[in-house]
Design an enzyme around this catalytic site. Sequence first.
Site, PDB file in Angstrom:
ATOM      1  CG  ASP A   1       1.555   5.714  50.438  1.00  0.00           C
ATOM      2  OD1 ASP A   1       1.923   6.489  50.997  1.00  0.00           O
ATOM      3  OD2 ASP A   1       1.102   6.264  49.339  1.00  0.00           O
TER       4      ASP A   1
HETATM    5  N1  URA Z   1       5.281   5.773  47.183  1.00  0.00           N
HETATM    6  C1  URA Z   1       4.554   6.327  46.733  1.00  0.00           C
HETATM    7  O1  URA Z   1       3.309   7.412  46.118  1.00  0.00           O
HETATM    8  N2  URA Z   1       3.923   5.011  47.744  1.00  0.00           N
HETATM    9  C2  URA Z   1       4.754   4.599  48.615  1.00  0.00           C
HETATM   10  O2  URA Z   1       3.890   3.327  49.539  1.00  0.00           O
HETATM   11  C3  URA Z   1       5.991   4.458  48.244  1.00  0.00           C
HETATM   12  C4  URA Z   1       6.360   5.907  47.460  1.00  0.00           C
END
Ligand code: URA
Length: 257
Positions: free
Chosen positions: A114
């Site tokens: 993310d």
């Molecule tokens: N899980 C999440 O919630 N975000 C990420 O970036 C990776 C795994």
Amino acid sequence: MEKTKDQVRLDRLLANSGYGTRSDVKALVRSGAVTVNGVPAERADMHVKLSCDKVAVDGQILDVAVHVYYMMNKPAGCVCSAKGGAHSTVFDLLSKTDRSRRLGGELSIVGRLDLDTEGLLILTTDGELNHRLTSPKHHVPKTYFVRLETEVSEAVQKQYAEAVASGVEIPPEDHEPGAVCRGGELEWESGSTCCLTIYEGLYHEVKRIFAALGNRVVYLKRIRMNKLALDPALERGGYRELSEQELSALTLTNHIL
Ligand code: URA
């Protein structure tokens, strides 16, 4: 006849190495500036073997590889996609030369993180490996360091760990349906920090797991993928090629359940 992966057309090799369009490189070959193993290349559509042929332009030997594998320490604030819109992308962190080394395929991200997540990100031209590492069928372990908004007691830490081991049910989010996550492992470092290993890679999986448990992730960093750990010497935004040992650690398959 179908060519093996180790073989590539000379014009493609030159175009992908930054020598212009296919017609530019044809002209370059015609000019006699391109040699293969010291002999001027006669045709732009000839095939060369990446593992052993030495291709040179004006005497300068090209640095080529069938596939490239980069480990990056992704910083928060840049997106895992080719186009960033309002944000910079992880591709912007690569040098122009590294971005153009795409002989074995387009450079792509192995398992997105993310916008606000940091840590271990693999970029490779090896589409097959990318598929193996990210396909939900293969259950490749990914470990995250997590900081939670609310500190929890030892009794609740145990409850979280048991819930994670048996598979947390996460509700739908955005365009993604709800799911029961495959069992993972949770190890506590303090009342609000822990390391979570998951085996799928569902949309926002880590954040959704802790939200379903009644808490909130305030900091998230991927620290391991399969047997490959993020190099602690790699500064935020830094990247480098994987060593052969690291590539083996990434691709080891004896964890497959
Ligand atoms: N899980 C999440 O919630 N975000 C990420 O970036 C990776 C795994």
